[in-house]
Every structure is written in structure tokens, then in C-alpha cells.
Design a protein around this motif. Structure first.
Motif, mmCIF file in Angstrom:
data_model
loop_
_atom_site.group_PDB
_atom_site.id
_atom_site.type_symbol
_atom_site.label_atom_id
_atom_site.label_comp_id
_atom_site.label_asym_id
_atom_site.label_seq_id
_atom_site.Cartn_x
_atom_site.Cartn_y
_atom_site.Cartn_z
ATOM 1 N N VAL A 1 -14.593 -37.109 -12.038
ATOM 2 C CA VAL A 1 -13.585 -36.035 -12.098
ATOM 3 C C VAL A 1 -13.991 -34.918 -11.144
ATOM 4 O O VAL A 1 -15.106 -34.417 -11.195
ATOM 5 C CB VAL A 1 -13.472 -35.467 -13.530
ATOM 6 N N ASP B 1 -17.453 -35.845 -0.291
ATOM 7 C CA ASP B 1 -17.062 -37.225 0.006
ATOM 8 C C ASP B 1 -15.764 -37.647 -0.701
ATOM 9 O O ASP B 1 -14.922 -38.342 -0.123
ATOM 10 C CB ASP B 1 -18.214 -38.201 -0.307
ATOM 11 N N PHE B 2 -15.566 -37.197 -1.946
ATOM 12 C CA PHE B 2 -14.345 -37.609 -2.668
ATOM 13 C C PHE B 2 -13.106 -36.969 -2.047
ATOM 14 O O PHE B 2 -12.020 -37.542 -2.049
ATOM 15 C CB PHE B 2 -14.407 -37.211 -4.148
ATOM 16 N N LEU B 3 -13.282 -35.767 -1.533
ATOM 17 C CA LEU B 3 -12.150 -35.066 -0.913
ATOM 18 C C LEU B 3 -11.725 -35.804 0.358
ATOM 19 O O LEU B 3 -10.539 -36.029 0.610
ATOM 20 C CB LEU B 3 -12.519 -33.614 -0.590
ATOM 21 N N ARG C 1 -22.219 -17.381 -12.156
ATOM 22 C CA ARG C 1 -22.262 -17.509 -13.621
ATOM 23 C C ARG C 1 -23.668 -17.250 -14.144
ATOM 24 O O ARG C 1 -23.841 -16.747 -15.245
ATOM 25 C CB ARG C 1 -21.774 -18.889 -14.062
ATOM 26 N N ASN D 1 -10.561 -19.111 -10.035
ATOM 27 C CA ASN D 1 -10.498 -20.506 -9.596
ATOM 28 C C ASN D 1 -9.084 -21.086 -9.574
ATOM 29 O O ASN D 1 -8.883 -22.220 -9.145
ATOM 30 C CB ASN D 1 -11.431 -21.372 -10.454
ATOM 31 N N ILE E 1 -22.409 -31.748 -15.106
ATOM 32 C CA ILE E 1 -21.541 -31.629 -13.917
ATOM 33 C C ILE E 1 -22.370 -31.393 -12.648
ATOM 34 O O ILE E 1 -22.172 -32.062 -11.636
ATOM 35 C CB ILE E 1 -20.498 -30.496 -14.088
ATOM 36 N N PHE E 2 -23.253 -30.417 -12.681
ATOM 37 C CA PHE E 2 -24.066 -30.103 -11.493
ATOM 38 C C PHE E 2 -25.539 -30.337 -11.803
ATOM 39 O O PHE E 2 -26.010 -29.993 -12.884
ATOM 40 C CB PHE E 2 -23.837 -28.653 -11.052
ATOM 41 N N VAL F 1 -12.474 -31.272 -9.471
ATOM 42 C CA VAL F 1 -11.420 -30.253 -9.439
ATOM 43 C C VAL F 1 -10.944 -30.068 -7.998
ATOM 44 O O VAL F 1 -9.744 -30.155 -7.705
ATOM 45 C CB VAL F 1 -11.965 -28.918 -10.022
ATOM 46 N N GLY F 2 -11.893 -29.858 -7.087
ATOM 47 C CA GLY F 2 -11.531 -29.648 -5.689
ATOM 48 C C GLY F 2 -10.819 -30.869 -5.115
ATOM 49 O O GLY F 2 -9.847 -30.739 -4.366
ATOM 50 N N ARG G 1 -28.030 -26.735 -12.027
ATOM 51 C CA ARG G 1 -27.426 -25.477 -12.464
ATOM 52 C C ARG G 1 -28.257 -24.835 -13.569
ATOM 53 O O ARG G 1 -27.743 -24.477 -14.631
ATOM 54 C CB ARG G 1 -26.000 -25.726 -12.939
HETATM 55 C C1 EPZ Z 1 -14.774 -26.221 -9.123
HETATM 56 O O1 EPZ Z 1 -15.689 -26.579 -8.109
HETATM 57 C C2 EPZ Z 1 -15.012 -24.757 -9.421
HETATM 58 N N1 EPZ Z 1 -14.795 -23.964 -8.220
HETATM 59 C C3 EPZ Z 1 -16.432 -24.549 -9.939
HETATM 60 O O2 EPZ Z 1 -16.583 -23.189 -10.298
HETATM 61 C C4 EPZ Z 1 -16.632 -25.417 -11.181
HETATM 62 O O3 EPZ Z 1 -17.967 -25.299 -11.625
HETATM 63 C C5 EPZ Z 1 -16.319 -26.876 -10.868
HETATM 64 O O4 EPZ Z 1 -14.975 -26.992 -10.301
HETATM 65 C C6 EPZ Z 1 -16.390 -27.788 -12.075
HETATM 66 O O5 EPZ Z 1 -15.512 -27.340 -13.065
HETATM 67 C C7 EPZ Z 1 -13.576 -23.538 -7.908
HETATM 68 O O6 EPZ Z 1 -12.590 -23.851 -8.548
HETATM 69 C C8 EPZ Z 1 -13.440 -22.638 -6.730
HETATM 70 P P1 EPZ Z 1 -15.908 -30.488 -8.580
HETATM 71 P P2 EPZ Z 1 -15.541 -27.961 -7.325
HETATM 72 O O7 EPZ Z 1 -15.391 -31.099 -7.331
HETATM 73 O O8 EPZ Z 1 -14.105 -28.289 -7.247
HETATM 74 C C9 EPZ Z 1 -19.232 -33.835 -7.561
HETATM 75 C C10 EPZ Z 1 -17.623 -21.066 -10.291
HETATM 76 O O9 EPZ Z 1 -18.701 -20.619 -10.753
HETATM 77 N N2 EPZ Z 1 -18.505 -34.085 -6.337
HETATM 78 O O10 EPZ Z 1 -15.095 -30.586 -9.804
HETATM 79 O O11 EPZ Z 1 -16.308 -27.835 -6.066
HETATM 80 C C11 EPZ Z 1 -19.863 -32.439 -7.572
HETATM 81 O O12 EPZ Z 1 -21.061 -32.415 -6.882
HETATM 82 C C12 EPZ Z 1 -17.560 -22.389 -9.577
HETATM 83 O O13 EPZ Z 1 -16.543 -20.446 -10.360
HETATM 84 C C13 EPZ Z 1 -18.936 -35.093 -5.481
HETATM 85 O O14 EPZ Z 1 -19.929 -35.766 -5.742
HETATM 86 O O15 EPZ Z 1 -16.287 -28.947 -8.311
HETATM 87 C C14 EPZ Z 1 -20.003 -32.186 -9.048
HETATM 88 O O16 EPZ Z 1 -21.140 -32.830 -9.529
HETATM 89 C C15 EPZ Z 1 -18.891 -22.982 -9.382
HETATM 90 N N3 EPZ Z 1 -18.228 -35.338 -4.323
HETATM 91 C C16 EPZ Z 1 -18.757 -32.864 -9.649
HETATM 92 O O17 EPZ Z 1 -18.332 -33.809 -8.650
HETATM 93 C C17 EPZ Z 1 -17.120 -34.617 -4.012
HETATM 94 O O18 EPZ Z 1 -16.530 -34.868 -2.962
HETATM 95 C C18 EPZ Z 1 -17.596 -31.942 -9.959
HETATM 96 O O19 EPZ Z 1 -17.345 -31.092 -8.858
HETATM 97 C C19 EPZ Z 1 -16.678 -33.591 -4.879
HETATM 98 C C20 EPZ Z 1 -17.386 -33.353 -6.042
#
Ligand code: EPZ
Length: 432
Positions: free
Chosen positions: A172, A134-136, A382, A23, A338-339, A174-175, A342
Motif C-alpha cells: 500500500v 519504484d512503485f510510482l 512527527r 497531506n 510502514i517505515f 499513498v504517494g 522511524r
Molecule cells: C505519505 O508518504 C505521507 N506523506 C507520509 O507522511 C506518511 O507517513 C505515509 O504516506 C504513510 O502513511 C504525504 O502524504 C506527503 P507511502 P508516502 O508511499 O506517500 C514504501 C508526514 O510526516 N514505498 O505510502 O511517501 C515506502 O518506503 C509524512 O506527514 C516503496 O517501497 O508514503 C514505505 O515503506 C511522512 N516504493 C511504504 O511504501 C515506493 O515507490 C509506504 O509509503 C513507494 C513507497
């Protein structure tokens, strides 16, 4: 399709080298699009997701070379990847590619920031939840992008370049933080990211961007400041160790008992998870080269856990921890914040005889004395490795189907486990 056969009951003893973080490697590779210079990434793990992203970047015109292995090289040493995005030939990331790997959606940020336009397929949902973007998009709009969604594609334009702004993430992400960091690095003026993700992978991306000439302060805290520059250059950067792989093997050792040194990794990357492991009765010590995990005799104590953004307990270790708790003394409550979906591993863990029930966002695990091997199916990366952890301690034989999920994120899993005494073998398609 490959499967993995595991015969449980062996303690793990030895050394497991930890690979570079998937990641971190993925956003770092995507950052190559920000520059016409050459980005050299060291310690890149050999994973299906990395190969997939090389293909996706290649579609945009990014040239890549991988350093060949020399005689005498450590078999586990990560690969060195040279990425050269001098000639971007296509700013479209098509559905066929983006739908195969969510993180590839992040190419939208560097393409938009450097070339003023990007057309990227929406990634869609996946086995762990709906995962919107949406946040991106909000972050890119704040930076002045015009965003349109048409026939499943995000079309982002900034003909006069992006402009620094304040981005306050409601949750919060990450993406979202990766995208904002990359886009703001080439925007005019200064950007403030509030409620930024503090994950080590965000810090790794920021460190690499800084080497490329970006002006970023505060990565690793909730507030990141970026002063945009007009051009970024090439750089050389080594991918940080994989904290999720580290935690996964730590939990495997806690599950089977034994004594293993996890090499080339750092405790500060996963302190919350290591603290929880200690509460289960597992010994965790820091060595010169990594982390030593031991559990001798004594049972596994049940511990309650809630997933949280970094520095909290990572959602990417939730399934593995649940695997461990299936054999704990007592009851463990595992809350996923978080999800929303999951918990696909719950029904598969039940095949081993585990007692788990779901109440909303919480899994309640009543530990049992013994698990029994079974045929099981991997549903996501995972989740599938939590089945491996259960299988390592189960009586008899387990066959894990759909192993390609494991290959997405765990480099040479079976070799690493076998080297520590586990009975694990890969059955290639058609075998056994
Ligand atoms: C990253 O995903 C990781 N992926 C995930 O790892 C990890 O589980 C996740 O961060 C949380 O730590 C990579 O780094 C490639 P988020 P990401 O945006 O960035 C919500 C693995 O197994 N959200 O931090 O996609 C979202 O739905 C993977 O290696 C929105 O609602 O996760 C979630 O509930 C799986 N709108 C929360 O935020 C958005 O626009 C956090 O998601 C973006 C996110």
C-alpha cells in the motif's frame, strides 16, 4: 534558528481548532497542474511545506493568489488558495526544490499526463527511511510512460498520451495511489488500481478530481476505477481536516490530563487511534463540532500498538503515541510496519528520562513516573512533536531545537497550546 521553550506540568483545557490536512493539501495543490482552469482550494493550512510547494509549482509556471484576511476573520481559518496552471513554462522539477520536499516528486504525474513529458529529480532518502519511488514509476510505466533515469532525474515521456491499465501495487502506497489517480484521470481508457491506499487524503484528492471532471469510483476502498477523460476543468474544493494534527493534540491532552475540544475535525478520520487512546484511560466523545478529549486523575494505561495503512493506526502518530507511553503504567510495545527507520525520537525521548529499547521494528517502552525537561533536537516532523508532548508533562524546562521541522506540518502549534494553558514560547534566533 528558532527554538521552542516549554515548561511542563500544566493540564490542557480549552478548545483547539484543527487545520486543513497538510497531506491532503499537497496532492490537491499538485492536481492544479492537471488543468488549464483555476483550482480554488479552501481550508489550506499555513505551513512551511505549503509555501515550499507554491514555490515549486511557481517554477512550472503556476500562478497563485491567496485570499487576504478580512477584519473579523477567525484567526485560525485556513487560507484560500487560487492556483492557475494555464501556462506551464517548465516541465522540469529541479533537485534544489524536490530535495526539500519529497511530495513534490508527485508533480511527475500531472505534468506527464497533461503535457506528455516531465523531468523530475529523484527525491532521495530522508530521516525516516530510504523511501524509494519504484512503485510510482511502475504505475506510470503501466500507463504507457517511457521512463529513463539519468543523472538523478526521472525523465518520463508519453508523446501520444497515457493509456488506461491495471495497476496492482505490491504494497500500500499513498504517494503511488495519488500519482496513479492523477495520471489515469487524463489517460485514454479505463484504469484499475488494486491494493490502493484507503487513506482519507486519497479520498479527498479523488473528490476534488471528480469535481474537476474526472470519472473515479471506489476511492476509499482497495480497488479504484478510473475512466480517463480528455480534459479536466477548474473547481473549488475544501481541504479535509488534519487527522494527524487531531491525533497529536488528543495525545497531548491524554499526556497532561485536562479537557479539550478539538474543533473542525471528525472521529472517523482516526478511529483506530481514538480507540487506542480510550484504552489508555482517556475519555473520547464526539461533539457537534469535533472531538472532546478528557483525562482526569487516574494514570495512563500502557497499550500495545502496531502501525498499519488506513484504517489502521497511522505511522504518522507513532512517535506521539510513544511520547504518551513514556509515562504509562506498565510496558507498551510499539511496532512500526510502514517505515524501517522511524525511531529517531527514541534517543531524544531518553533525554527526558524515558525507558525505551528497540528490538528490530518494535520499541518497548517501560513507563516511568516522571519525566524531566531537557534540551532536545527535532529530527523529523512527527518525531519533533512527540518531544513537545513529552515536554508538556515533564518537570521543569525543555528547549526543542530545530523547530523548522514543526513548522513544516503544525500550524501555530505554540498559540494553540498556550490557548489551553500550556507554557510554551518560541525563542527566535539569537534569543534566550
Ligand atoms: C505519505 O508518504 C505521507 N506523506 C507520509 O507522511 C506518511 O507517513 C505515509 O504516506 C504513510 O502513511 C504525504 O502524504 C506527503 P507511502 P508516502 O508511499 O506517500 C514504501 C508526514 O510526516 N514505498 O505510502 O511517501 C515506502 O518506503 C509524512 O506527514 C516503496 O517501497 O508514503 C514505505 O515503506 C511522512 N516504493 C511504504 O511504501 C515506493 O515507490 C509506504 O509509503 C513507494 C513507497
Amino acid at each position: 534558528m528558532d527554538r521552542i521553550r516549554i515548561v511542563g506540568g500544566q493540564e490542557l483545557r480549552g478548545v483547539i481548532p484543527i487545520s486543513g490536512a497538510k497531506n491532503a493539501a499537497l496532492p490537491l495543490m499538485i492536481a492544479s497542474l492537471l488543468t488549464d482552469g483555476k483550482l480554488t482550494l479552501e481550508n489550506v493550512p499555513r505551513l512551511a511545506d505549503v509555501n515550499m510547494l507554491i514555490r515549486i509549482l511557481g517554477n512550472h509556471g503556476v500562478d497563485h493568489t491567496v485570499n487576504g484576511k478580512r477584519i473579523g476573520d477567525e484567526p485560525y481559518a485556513g487560507q484560500t488558495l487560487h492556483l492557475d496552471a494555464r501556462n506551464i513554462v517548465d516541465t522540469t522539477a529541479p533537485y534544489e526544490l524536490v530535495s526539500r520536499m519529497r511530495a513534490s516528486f508527485w508533480v511527475v504525474a500531472p505534468l506527464l499526463a497533461r503535457l506528455g513529458v516531465a523531468k523530475v529529480s529523484l527525491p532521495g532518502g530522508c530521516a525516516i527511511g530510504t523511501r524509494p519511488v519504484d512503485f510510482l514509476l511502475m504505475a506510470l510505466e503501466k500507463l504507457g510512460a517511457e521512463i529513463e533515469i539519468d543523472s538523478g532525474y526521472v525523465i518520463a515521456k508519453a508523446p501520444n498520451g497515457l493509456k488506461g491499465a491495471e495497476i496492482d501495487f505490491p504494497k500500500v502506497t499513498v504517494g503511488g495511489t495519488h500519482v496513479a489517480l492523477m495520471a489515469a484521470s487524463l489517460a485514454h481508457g479505463s484504469t484499475l488500481i488494486k491494493n490502493a491506499a484507503r487513506e482519507p487524503e486519497v479520498v479527498d484528492l479523488a473528490d476534488c478530481l471528480i469535481k474537476m471532471g474526472a470519472r473515479i469510483t471506489g476511492a476509499g476502498t482497495s480497488t479504484i476505477e478510473i475512466e480517463g477523460v480528455t480534459r479536466l476543468s477548474g473547481a473549488t474544493h475544501s481541504v479535509l481536516p488534519d487527522r494527524i494534527e487531531t491525533g497529536t493534540y488528543a495525545m497531548a491532552v491524554a499526556m497532561t490530563g485536562g479537557d479539550v475540544v478539538l474543533e473542525n475535525t471528525r472521529p472517523d478520520l482516526l478511529q483506530a487511534a481514538l480507540d487506542v487512546l480510550e484504552q489508555t484511560g482517556t475519555s473520547v466523545t464526539t461533539t457537534n463540532t469535533g472531538i472532546r478529549i478528557r483525562r482526569n486523575g487516574g494514570g495512563i494505561q500502557a497499550v500495545d500498538v502496531t502501525t498499519d495503512p488506513f484504517p489502521g493506526f497511522p505511522t504518522d502518530l507513532q512517535a506521539q503515541f510513544m511520547g504518551l507511553m513514556t509515562r504509562a503504567r506498565g510496558t507498551s510495545r510499539i511496532k512500526e510496519t510502514i517505515f524501517e527507520n522511524r525511531f529517531m525520537h527514541v534517543s531524544e525521548l531518553a533525554r527526558f528520562g524515558a525507558h525505551i529499547r528497540l528490538e528490530g521494528d518494535t520499541a518497548i517502552v517501560d513507563g516511568v513516573d516522571k519525566l524531566k525537561g531537557a534540551p532536545v533536537m527535532a529530527t523529523d516532523l512527527r518525531a519533533s512533536v512527540s518531544l513537545v508532548i513529552a515536554a508538556l508533562a515533564a518537570q521543569g524546562e525543555t528547549i526543542v531545537n530545530r523547530v523548522y521541522h514543526l513548522d513544516r506540518g503544525f500550524e501555530r502549534l505554540e498559540d494553540k497550546l498556550v490557548a489551553c494553558g500550556a507554557i510554551v514560547e518560541r525563542l527566535s534566533s539569537g534569543e534566550g
